[in-house]
Enzyme design. Structure first.
Site, PDB file in Angstrom:
ATOM      1  N   ASP A 104     -12.542   8.571   9.201  1.00 21.09           N
ATOM      2  CA  ASP A 104     -11.307   9.004   9.853  1.00 21.09           C
ATOM      3  C   ASP A 104     -11.533  10.400  10.427  1.00 21.09           C
ATOM      4  O   ASP A 104     -11.883  11.325   9.697  1.00 21.09           O
ATOM      5  CB  ASP A 104     -10.184   9.032   8.790  1.00 21.09           C
ATOM      6  N   ASP A 205      -7.390  10.094  14.234  1.00 20.00           N
ATOM      7  CA  ASP A 205      -6.018  10.403  13.848  1.00 20.00           C
ATOM      8  C   ASP A 205      -5.249  11.052  15.004  1.00 20.00           C
ATOM      9  O   ASP A 205      -5.728  12.013  15.614  1.00 20.00           O
ATOM     10  CB  ASP A 205      -6.092  11.380  12.667  1.00 20.00           C
ATOM     11  N   GLU A 262      -5.626   6.547  17.226  1.00 22.77           N
ATOM     12  CA  GLU A 262      -4.222   6.366  16.841  1.00 22.77           C
ATOM     13  C   GLU A 262      -3.363   7.038  17.906  1.00 22.77           C
ATOM     14  O   GLU A 262      -3.463   8.254  18.105  1.00 22.77           O
ATOM     15  CB  GLU A 262      -3.978   7.002  15.475  1.00 22.77           C
ATOM     16  N   HIS A 337      -1.675   2.573   5.916  1.00 23.99           N
ATOM     17  CA  HIS A 337      -1.218   3.490   4.866  1.00 23.99           C
ATOM     18  C   HIS A 337       0.052   4.256   5.248  1.00 23.99           C
ATOM     19  O   HIS A 337       0.578   5.006   4.427  1.00 23.99           O
ATOM     20  CB  HIS A 337      -2.342   4.480   4.541  1.00 23.99           C
ATOM     21  N   ASP A 338       0.501   4.143   6.489  1.00 23.35           N
ATOM     22  CA  ASP A 338       1.726   4.839   6.926  1.00 23.35           C
ATOM     23  C   ASP A 338       2.918   3.899   7.045  1.00 23.35           C
ATOM     24  O   ASP A 338       4.021   4.339   7.401  1.00 23.35           O
ATOM     25  CB  ASP A 338       1.511   5.463   8.313  1.00 23.35           C
TER      26      ASP A 338
HETATM   27  C1  NOJ Z   1      -1.498   9.913  11.015  1.00 25.64           C
HETATM   28  C2  NOJ Z   1      -1.996   9.512   9.665  1.00 25.64           C
HETATM   29  O1  NOJ Z   1      -2.196   8.125   9.642  1.00 25.64           O
HETATM   30  C3  NOJ Z   1      -0.965   9.982   8.668  1.00 25.64           C
HETATM   31  O2  NOJ Z   1      -1.176   9.463   7.379  1.00 25.64           O
HETATM   32  C4  NOJ Z   1      -0.963  11.485   8.685  1.00 25.64           C
HETATM   33  O3  NOJ Z   1       0.079  11.955   7.864  1.00 25.64           O
HETATM   34  C5  NOJ Z   1      -0.757  12.048  10.090  1.00 25.64           C
HETATM   35  N1  NOJ Z   1      -1.496  11.340  11.089  1.00 25.64           N
HETATM   36  C6  NOJ Z   1      -1.182  13.484  10.142  1.00 25.64           C
HETATM   37  O4  NOJ Z   1      -2.568  13.575  10.048  1.00 25.64           O
END
Ligand code: NOJ
Length: 567
Positions: A104, A205, A262, A337-338
């Protein structure tokens, strides 16, 4: 034998990616936190499932304000996760099984404990000052009223210099200044460090946030607060494609690796700028259109948790399938995970948990693109409903709790209902390996409580049960790999407005497939195109199926049917 002039197909187009959230995957030393040696222990399990690439959420040194998305040393392993020797061994073990490893890349921001930021803050004249985004206030107020993703302002005042630094996420995640060429070179060097070790790619990210509008204009007012929405001024900003093309030229083009960015807030057309085949930027992106459907900033965003409708989901996913076909490459995901657990958000996590988890697998894996399976999705793991906010660990959730309570007057029950539906900790409870103590995750005290349903939903039981969600994933992965039409064919959505059936056709010169998913907890009837009535059922999440033009569907049934006649 290779066919002369066969088109070169990059390996990532055939790959299935499995996302590991290392903190919650497998603990090996009893400290209650998952680690790299724990991952090594589970590689054979992943190999049996049939996935090809492992993506690890951040494993770098971090004070863990945001569970590793706040990095204090890009070239060191987080001490709770192990050592560099453990990492090297993990990489060797991954490769020796024919798997690949993706890391990541978190370079929109660092931790405030990164030595660059420590120096940047301590001394305005240091050469690290300009590694971050510092601005003077306006009339004693921050430079803008932009709202941070983790609640509150994006600006934090540093009392020593009186200036403000930008943090789109927590105040412990200051944004790097990508306008500074030295920052970009540092990032490129760091990427080479890992790629030279043999790492096979990067998940990037919030990569479309790197380039901010140089003037920092005020955003649109957000109702009910004195903050504004600054996203139009930092999502897909003015120099983003220049930065990514430079990264590709300088680093990525020298390695045979895969990349996925992302990118919240991108449409299919914009995404083609990031992942178009000829662009020299990324291989694919994660869009958010299906997971943010209906979430309205004016209504407290995702916490308002508006109901989802199937036609809306179909419309979004179909627009990505057709919008990128032949131009760029899709990534396919229901959760990560989000996000809340897929089966709880898009399926039925009570009596039809098994059927609906299988349906989500089928519908996702037969689309065009690279599928991403999040740890536990292959078991049909569900959301968790902790009874008090005190059990939650996620910074976004904890900050939102305070904001919704103090600024918007929501009561505890209302906030918890939202957190149960949409909070990030739903996906972060430990992986269920067995029905034994702590689900086999740790011999110590887990860093976050387990989902209490692990005695019923766990990997050991799932592998032993041929009708489990796990076996459906394994079979579907294998089936997908045997059918080039899934990789290459066109996608046609059928019956876009049908309220409960998601059906589509995949077709190439040799094969025509019909995929039917019945998103409903009651039986139904669905009329299929005539050519499939005498077709062959390749996949079914129920034991049998009688084919007929008026197809009788059971609750959450999913079918893949191949037409007998060539297209
Ligand atoms: C996206 C990540 O997937 C998330 O878990 C994170 O809190 C934010 N970006 C900040 O890095």
């Amino acid at each position: 034998m290779t066919t002369p002039n066969a088109p070169h197909i990059p390996w990532w187009k055939d790959a299935i990616v499995y996302q590991i959230y290392p903190r919650s995957f497998q603990d090996s030393n009893g400290d209650g936190i998952g680690d790299l040696r724990g991952i090594i222990r589970r590689l054979d399990y992943l190999k049996r499932l049939g996935v090809d690439v492992l993506w690890l959420s951040p494993i770098f040194a971090s004070p863990n304000d945001d569970n590793g998305y706040d990095i204090s040393d890009y070239r060191a392993i987080m001490s709770e996760f192990g050592t560099m020797a453990d990492f090297d061994e993990l990489l060797r073990e991954v490769h020796s099984r024919g798997l690949k490893l993706m890391l990541d890349l978190v370079v929109n921001h660092t931790s405030d404990e990164h030595p660059w930021f420590v120096e940047s803050r301590a001394d305005p004249r240091s050469d690290k000052r300009d590694y971050y985004i510092w601005r003077k206030g306006r009339d004693g107020q921050p430079p803008t009223r932009w709202q941070s993703y983790f609640s509150g302002s994006v600006w934090e005042k540093d009392e020593r210099s009186g200036e403000y630094y930008l943090h789109l996420f927590s105040r412990k995640q200051p944004d790097l200044n990508w306008e500074n060429p030295r920052v970009r070179r540092e990032v490129h060097d760091m990427m080479r460090f890992w790629l030279d070790k043999g790492v096979d790619g990067w998940r990037m990210d919030t990569i479309n946030m790197l380039s901010k509008h140089p003037d920092f204009p005020e955003g649109r007012p957000l109702p009910g607060t004195n903050l504004t929405d600054g996203q139009p001024h930092f999502l897909n900003g003015p120099r983003i494609h220049e930065f990514l093309q430079e990264m590709h030229r300088e680093v990525l083009s020298h390695y045979d690796v895969m990349t996925v960015g992302e990118t919240p807030g991108v449409s299919p057309a914009e995404s083609a700028l990031y992942c178009g085949f000829e662009r020299g930027e990324l291989n694919m992106v994660f869009h958010f259109e299906h997971v943010f459907l209906g979430d309205d900033a004016a209504e407290r965003g995702k916490w308002s948790n508006p109901p989802l409708t199937l036609p809306a989901i179909k419309r979004v996913l179909a627009s990505w399938q057709t919008g990128l076909h032949g131009r760029g490459w899709n990534s396919l995901y229901w959760d990560n995970h989000d996000q809340p657990r897929a089966v709880s958000r898009f399926g039925h996590d009570r009596e039809y948990r098994v059927e609906s988890a299988k349906l989500l697998c089928t519908v996702l894996l037969f689309m065009q693109g690279t599928p991403y399976i999040y740890q536990g999705q292959e078991l049909g793991m569900t959301n968790v409903s902790f009874e008090s906010i005190n059990h939650y660990k996620d910074i976004e959730t904890l900050n939102a709790y305070k904001m919704l309570r103090d600024e918007h007057g929501w009561d505890d029950a209302r906030i918890l209902a939202s957190v149960h539906a949409r909070g990030r900790d739903n996906a972060r409870t430990p992986m269920h390996w067995s029905g034994g103590a702590n689900a086999g995750f740790t011999e110590g005290t887990p860093w976050i409580a387990l989902n209490p349903n692990y005695p019923d939903i766990n990997a050991e039981a799932a592998e032993a049960d041929p009708n489990s969600v796990w076996h459906h994933y394994r079979d579907t992965i294998a089936l997908r790999k045997s059918l080039p039409v899934v990789r290459d064919g066109t996608f046609t959505l059928l019956d876009a407005e049908h309220p409960t059936v998601f059906s589509y056709i995949r077709q190439d010169a040799h094969t025509r497939l019909l995929v039917v998913g019945h998103f409903c907890d009651r039986p139904g009837v669905y009329r299929i195109p005539g050519e499939f009535v005498d077709g062959e059922v390749l996949s079914n999440n129920y034991p049998t199926q009688e084919l007929a033009q008026e197809l009788q569907l059971r609750p959450y049934q999913a079918l893949v049917i191949r037409a007998r006649r060539k297209p």
